[in-house]
Write a protein that holds these residues in place. Structure first.
Motif, PDB file in Angstrom:
ATOM      1  N   GLU A  24       0.830  -1.203   0.000  1.00 27.01           N
ATOM      2  CA  GLU A  24       0.000   0.000   0.000  1.00 27.01           C
ATOM      3  C   GLU A  24       0.864   1.252   0.000  1.00 27.01           C
ATOM      4  O   GLU A  24       0.585   2.219  -0.691  1.00 27.01           O
ATOM      5  CB  GLU A  24      -0.938   0.010   1.207  1.00 27.01           C
ATOM      6  CG  GLU A  24      -2.091  -0.985   1.102  1.00 27.01           C
ATOM      7  CD  GLU A  24      -3.047  -0.850   2.272  1.00 27.01           C
ATOM      8  OE1 GLU A  24      -2.871   0.081   3.080  1.00 27.01           O
ATOM      9  OE2 GLU A  24      -3.954  -1.677   2.376  1.00 27.01           O
ATOM     10  N   VAL A  25       1.929   1.229   0.787  1.00 27.81           N
ATOM     11  CA  VAL A  25       2.812   2.386   0.844  1.00 27.81           C
ATOM     12  C   VAL A  25       3.489   2.593  -0.500  1.00 27.81           C
ATOM     13  O   VAL A  25       3.662   3.710  -0.971  1.00 27.81           O
ATOM     14  CB  VAL A  25       3.860   2.217   1.959  1.00 27.81           C
ATOM     15  CG1 VAL A  25       4.860   3.354   1.926  1.00 27.81           C
ATOM     16  CG2 VAL A  25       3.176   2.162   3.303  1.00 27.81           C
ATOM     17  N   LEU A  26       3.898   1.493  -1.123  1.00 29.51           N
ATOM     18  CA  LEU A  26       4.539   1.595  -2.420  1.00 29.51           C
ATOM     19  C   LEU A  26       3.632   2.320  -3.402  1.00 29.51           C
ATOM     20  O   LEU A  26       4.063   3.197  -4.131  1.00 29.51           O
ATOM     21  CB  LEU A  26       4.882   0.199  -2.945  1.00 29.51           C
ATOM     22  CG  LEU A  26       5.582   0.129  -4.311  1.00 29.51           C
ATOM     23  CD1 LEU A  26       6.951   0.782  -4.213  1.00 29.51           C
ATOM     24  CD2 LEU A  26       5.710  -1.306  -4.778  1.00 29.51           C
ATOM     25  N   ASN A  27       2.342   1.987  -3.378  1.00 28.95           N
ATOM     26  CA  ASN A  27       1.411   2.623  -4.304  1.00 28.95           C
ATOM     27  C   ASN A  27       1.232   4.110  -4.001  1.00 28.95           C
ATOM     28  O   ASN A  27       1.368   4.958  -4.865  1.00 28.95           O
ATOM     29  CB  ASN A  27       0.060   1.915  -4.264  1.00 28.95           C
ATOM     30  CG  ASN A  27       0.118   0.538  -4.897  1.00 28.95           C
ATOM     31  OD1 ASN A  27       0.919   0.313  -5.778  1.00 28.95           O
ATOM     32  ND2 ASN A  27      -0.702  -0.374  -4.427  1.00 28.95           N
ATOM     33  N   CYS A  28       0.936   4.436  -2.747  1.00 29.94           N
ATOM     34  CA  CYS A  28       0.651   5.837  -2.423  1.00 29.94           C
ATOM     35  C   CYS A  28       1.908   6.690  -2.474  1.00 29.94           C
ATOM     36  O   CYS A  28       1.877   7.836  -2.926  1.00 29.94           O
ATOM     37  CB  CYS A  28      -0.054   5.957  -1.076  1.00 29.94           C
ATOM     38  SG  CYS A  28       0.986   5.619   0.363  1.00 29.94           S
ATOM     39  N   CYS A  29       3.041   6.144  -2.037  1.00 29.30           N
ATOM     40  CA  CYS A  29       4.272   6.927  -2.043  1.00 29.30           C
ATOM     41  C   CYS A  29       4.837   7.099  -3.453  1.00 29.30           C
ATOM     42  O   CYS A  29       5.406   8.140  -3.774  1.00 29.30           O
ATOM     43  CB  CYS A  29       5.320   6.289  -1.133  1.00 29.30           C
ATOM     44  SG  CYS A  29       4.926   6.467   0.622  1.00 29.30           S
ATOM     45  N   ASN A  30       4.689   6.089  -4.286  1.00 32.43           N
ATOM     46  CA  ASN A  30       5.102   6.245  -5.680  1.00 32.43           C
ATOM     47  C   ASN A  30       4.291   7.337  -6.357  1.00 32.43           C
ATOM     48  O   ASN A  30       4.815   8.144  -7.119  1.00 32.43           O
ATOM     49  CB  ASN A  30       4.926   4.926  -6.441  1.00 32.43           C
ATOM     50  CG  ASN A  30       6.096   3.982  -6.231  1.00 32.43           C
ATOM     51  OD1 ASN A  30       7.002   4.281  -5.471  1.00 32.43           O
ATOM     52  ND2 ASN A  30       6.059   2.846  -6.893  1.00 32.43           N
ATOM     53  N   ALA A  31       2.982   7.345  -6.071  1.00 30.38           N
ATOM     54  CA  ALA A  31       2.117   8.377  -6.652  1.00 30.38           C
ATOM     55  C   ALA A  31       2.580   9.759  -6.219  1.00 30.38           C
ATOM     56  O   ALA A  31       2.654  10.690  -7.038  1.00 30.38           O
ATOM     57  CB  ALA A  31       0.662   8.142  -6.232  1.00 30.38           C
ATOM     58  N   ALA A  32       2.901   9.903  -4.940  1.00 33.20           N
ATOM     59  CA  ALA A  32       3.381  11.191  -4.424  1.00 33.20           C
ATOM     60  C   ALA A  32       4.739  11.552  -5.033  1.00 33.20           C
ATOM     61  O   ALA A  32       5.001  12.722  -5.343  1.00 33.20           O
ATOM     62  CB  ALA A  32       3.489  11.130  -2.902  1.00 33.20           C
ATOM     63  N   PHE A  33       5.587  10.550  -5.227  1.00 32.83           N
ATOM     64  CA  PHE A  33       6.895  10.776  -5.841  1.00 32.83           C
ATOM     65  C   PHE A  33       6.741  11.254  -7.283  1.00 32.83           C
ATOM     66  O   PHE A  33       7.401  12.213  -7.708  1.00 32.83           O
ATOM     67  CB  PHE A  33       7.712   9.484  -5.779  1.00 32.83           C
ATOM     68  CG  PHE A  33       9.052   9.582  -6.430  1.00 32.83           C
ATOM     69  CD1 PHE A  33      10.088  10.274  -5.831  1.00 32.83           C
ATOM     70  CD2 PHE A  33       9.277   8.969  -7.661  1.00 32.83           C
ATOM     71  CE1 PHE A  33      11.341  10.361  -6.443  1.00 32.83           C
ATOM     72  CE2 PHE A  33      10.512   9.049  -8.276  1.00 32.83           C
ATOM     73  CZ  PHE A  33      11.548   9.749  -7.669  1.00 32.83           C
ATOM     74  N   PHE A  34       5.866  10.583  -8.054  1.00 24.26           N
ATOM     75  CA  PHE A  34       5.602  11.019  -9.429  1.00 24.26           C
ATOM     76  C   PHE A  34       5.084  12.459  -9.442  1.00 24.26           C
ATOM     77  O   PHE A  34       5.435  13.261 -10.314  1.00 24.26           O
ATOM     78  CB  PHE A  34       4.555  10.111 -10.089  1.00 24.26           C
ATOM     79  CG  PHE A  34       5.024   8.705 -10.359  1.00 24.26           C
ATOM     80  CD1 PHE A  34       6.352   8.438 -10.654  1.00 24.26           C
ATOM     81  CD2 PHE A  34       4.128   7.638 -10.326  1.00 24.26           C
ATOM     82  CE1 PHE A  34       6.787   7.132 -10.906  1.00 24.26           C
ATOM     83  CE2 PHE A  34       4.550   6.341 -10.567  1.00 24.26           C
ATOM     84  CZ  PHE A  34       5.879   6.085 -10.862  1.00 24.26           C
ATOM     85  N   ARG A  35       4.220  12.770  -8.473  1.00 23.71           N
ATOM     86  CA  ARG A  35       3.643  14.118  -8.379  1.00 23.71           C
ATOM     87  C   ARG A  35       4.739  15.159  -8.203  1.00 23.71           C
ATOM     88  O   ARG A  35       4.774  16.183  -8.886  1.00 23.71           O
ATOM     89  CB  ARG A  35       2.666  14.163  -7.209  1.00 23.71           C
ATOM     90  CG  ARG A  35       1.847  15.439  -7.093  1.00 23.71           C
ATOM     91  CD  ARG A  35       1.007  15.404  -5.813  1.00 23.71           C
ATOM     92  NE  ARG A  35       0.256  14.147  -5.709  1.00 23.71           N
ATOM     93  CZ  ARG A  35       0.086  13.471  -4.583  1.00 23.71           C
ATOM     94  NH1 ARG A  35       0.597  13.923  -3.443  1.00 23.71           N
ATOM     95  NH2 ARG A  35      -0.603  12.350  -4.573  1.00 23.71           N
TER      96      ARG A  35
END
Length: 315
Positions: free
Chosen positions: A117-128
């Motif tokens: 779950e963290v991988l998904n949400c943190c990757n999204a924030a990183f891309f942002r």
């Protein structure tokens, strides 16, 4: 306002994030900014909203202060105070002196027991964060193109790998000695905007695609109708030409009454379709019946040049 700026404004307005995602987004903005080294950390942007977000995240995540300056050309530069550089670098487990700039995924996994779950949400924030620092996207009315402009090859390839893990059709190229990670597939662009949190702009792309598809269908139908009209006109011209041969030969009276009527109606109405011809009869004739009789007229006209017997008639 450009579409690219609309996306960045939507991303910058995202306020609430778990601490892990705020860390990942800050890392994305720093890593893909203008400089992220032991001697200097800065970003240069045309957009005030990006400059303010960079300074805001930096202060919230590391406590470091950043100075914002504006050039005469209207470009914003945000620089970290020299005394705070070491604090910022240590916060993201880097010295700033690495031979190759890479993505440290350790900065994308924090404060959760559920790693996936963290991988998904943190990757999204990183891309942002990365998009705010170095991303652009074209106006979907003109075309589909999203890109990240990255100064380092290894860093660009790391980003491309992360994007492809989400089944996004990202590709790499070099333009004027700068590495570009780009996406031209409209569905991948929509997906990435949704992942980053720009759902409103993604929805705008979907609406534009629907409009374009509708317009293309309408254009194809119009072109099809135009082609049909053109074919009808060409066929009618050829039919009138053959009927004129019959009239000029003085043989029109030798034809049965129904064929004579068809012949005269065609000459008087060269633009009418076969279906419209059929409706001129009482009772109306079908399109195939009209076509059959016109074929008889053309066959008769073609026989005129072959010296048929004087008593030859068509029935």
């Amino acid at each position: 306002m450009s579409f690219s700026l609309s996306v960045k404004e939507e991303l910058a307005k995202i306020e609430y994030m778990p601490p892990c995602c705020r860390h990942a987004m800050t890392y994305g903005m720093l890593l893909f900014g203008r400089e992220f080294r032991s001697d200097k950390i800065s970003i240069m942007t045309e957009h005030e909203v990006v400059a303010k977000k960079y300074a805001e995240l930096l202060r919230a995540e590391t406590g470091a202060r950043a100075e914002i300056s504006v050039s005469k050309a209207g470009k914003y530069t945000v620089s970290v105070n020299e005394r705070d550089i070491e604090t910022v670098l240590s916060c993201f487990s880097t010295s700033g002196n690495e031979s190759f700039t890479r993505i440290n995924r350790g900065n994308l996994l924090n404060e959760s027991d559920n790693e996936s779950e963290v991988l998904n949400c943190c990757n999204a924030a990183f891309f942002r964060g990365a998009f705010l620092s170095c991303g652009t996207v074209s106006d979907p009315n003109k075309g589909y193109h999203l890109e990240f402009v990255v100064p380092f090859r290894t860093l660009s390839l790391d980003l491309m790998k992360m994007l492809t893990e989400y089944n996004l059709k990202a590709k790499h190229m070099v333009r004027r000695y700068v590495n570009i990670i780009y996406i031209k597939d409209s569905e991948s662009i929509e997906d990435l905007l949704n992942i980053m949190g720009a759902q409103g702009c993604a929805f705008n792309i979907m609406n534009i695609k629907i409009y374009k598809d509708f317009r293309n269908v309408s254009n194809r139908r119009a072109n099809f109708d135009s082609a049909n009209v053109a074919r009808t006109a060409i066929a009618a011209c050829a039919q009138v030409e053959q009927i004129q041969k019959i009239i000029e030969s003085g043989k029109l009276g030798e034809l049965p009454e129904d064929l004579r009527k068809i012949a005269l109606l065609r000459v008087e109405n060269p633009d009418s379709s076969l279906r419209e011809f059929g409706e001129m009869f009482s009772p109306p004739l079908s399109r195939s019946a009209v076509n059959h009789r016109i074929k008889k007229l053309i066959a008769f006209a073609e026989q005129l040049g072959k010296a048929p017997p004087e008593d030859k008639k068509i029935g």
